[in-house]
Design an enzyme around this catalytic site. Sequence first.
Site, PDB file in Angstrom:
ATOM      1  N   ASP A   1       0.846  -1.190   0.000  1.00 33.68           N
ATOM      2  CA  ASP A   1       0.000   0.000   0.000  1.00 33.68           C
ATOM      3  C   ASP A   1       0.882   1.240   0.000  1.00 33.68           C
ATOM      4  OD1 ASP A   1      -2.879   1.087   0.395  1.00 33.68           O
ATOM      5  OD2 ASP A   1      -1.675   2.201   1.844  1.00 33.68           O
TER       6      ASP A   1
ATOM      7  N   MET B   1       5.901   9.932  -3.321  1.00 38.42           N
ATOM      8  CA  MET B   1       5.389   8.880  -2.453  1.00 38.42           C
ATOM      9  C   MET B   1       5.846   9.225  -1.044  1.00 38.42           C
ATOM     10  SD  MET B   1       5.770   4.720  -2.796  1.00 38.42           S
ATOM     11  CE  MET B   1       7.570   4.635  -2.725  1.00 38.42           C
TER      12      MET B   1
ATOM     13  N   HIS C   1      -5.445   4.402   6.348  1.00 43.02           N
ATOM     14  CA  HIS C   1      -4.564   5.200   5.492  1.00 43.02           C
ATOM     15  C   HIS C   1      -3.152   5.305   6.052  1.00 43.02           C
ATOM     16  CE1 HIS C   1      -7.518   6.155   2.471  1.00 43.02           C
ATOM     17  NE2 HIS C   1      -8.372   6.496   3.421  1.00 43.02           N
TER      18      HIS C   1
ATOM     19  N   ASP D   1      -2.837  -0.604   6.116  1.00 36.29           N
ATOM     20  CA  ASP D   1      -3.667  -0.924   4.960  1.00 36.29           C
ATOM     21  C   ASP D   1      -3.091  -2.076   4.151  1.00 36.29           C
ATOM     22  OD1 ASP D   1      -5.250   1.084   5.869  1.00 36.29           O
ATOM     23  OD2 ASP D   1      -4.816   2.495   4.261  1.00 36.29           O
TER      24      ASP D   1
END
Length: 201
Positions: free
Chosen positions: A10, A23, A169, A174
Site C-alpha cells: 500500500d 510517495m 490510510h 492498509d
Amino acid sequence: MKTETYISVDVEADGPIPGPYSMVSFGMTVAGRMTGKVFEPVDPQTCTFYAELRPISDDHVPEALAVSGLDRETLIREGRDPAEAMREAAAWIRDACGNSTPVLAAYPLSYDWMWIYWYFMRFAGASPFGHSRCIDMKTLYAAKAGVPIGWATKRQMPRHLLSLRPHTHNALDDAIEQAELLQNLMAFPPSPHEDTPVLPL
C-alpha cells in the site's frame, strides 16, 4: 515446483503521479505463498516493511497529503532518503521471498504499482517485481464473482471477504488489511448455490 510469494503493498502519496509528486510512505507485508495451484496464507503481521520518505519535489496536493495524516515539514526533515529506503525495501523482499518469486498484490493495483515500480526503477535501478509480476485484487474479485469491474468495490463485496481491520490510510495498516482481503479472495470459489449479486440497473 516454483513458488511465488505474494506481497501486499500500500502506498500513500502527495499527488496523482510519481515524479512531479512524491510517495510519502509505503507498507509491505507477506500475504501468502503459491506453489502450483495451492495458496498458503501467512499471518500478515509477521513479516512487514514500512517507510516514510522525504519528498522528491516541491509540488504537492494538500488534499492528497492530508489523506495519509503525515506532515510535509516533518517528512522534509525526518523522512528517509528514497534511494536508501528503496534499496532496503528490495533487500527485505529478497529476504522475505528466499528462493521464491515475489509478486506484488494491491487494491487497486494500478495506483500502488505505478508508484512502487517508478520509485524502484528511479532510486534502486531495478524492480524486485520485474515489469509485470503483480496481481490486482479488484480484478481477481471481478473474475471470481463474475461481475464487472465497476461492481468490484469493497462496499459491494460479500462481507466475509473483507478484513475486519479498519482502513486507516497508514500504509502498513492498509497493506495488512489488504493482505487479509487477498487471502479471502484466494479461497473464494463462489459456490454454485451462493446467491449471485444483483447488479444495479
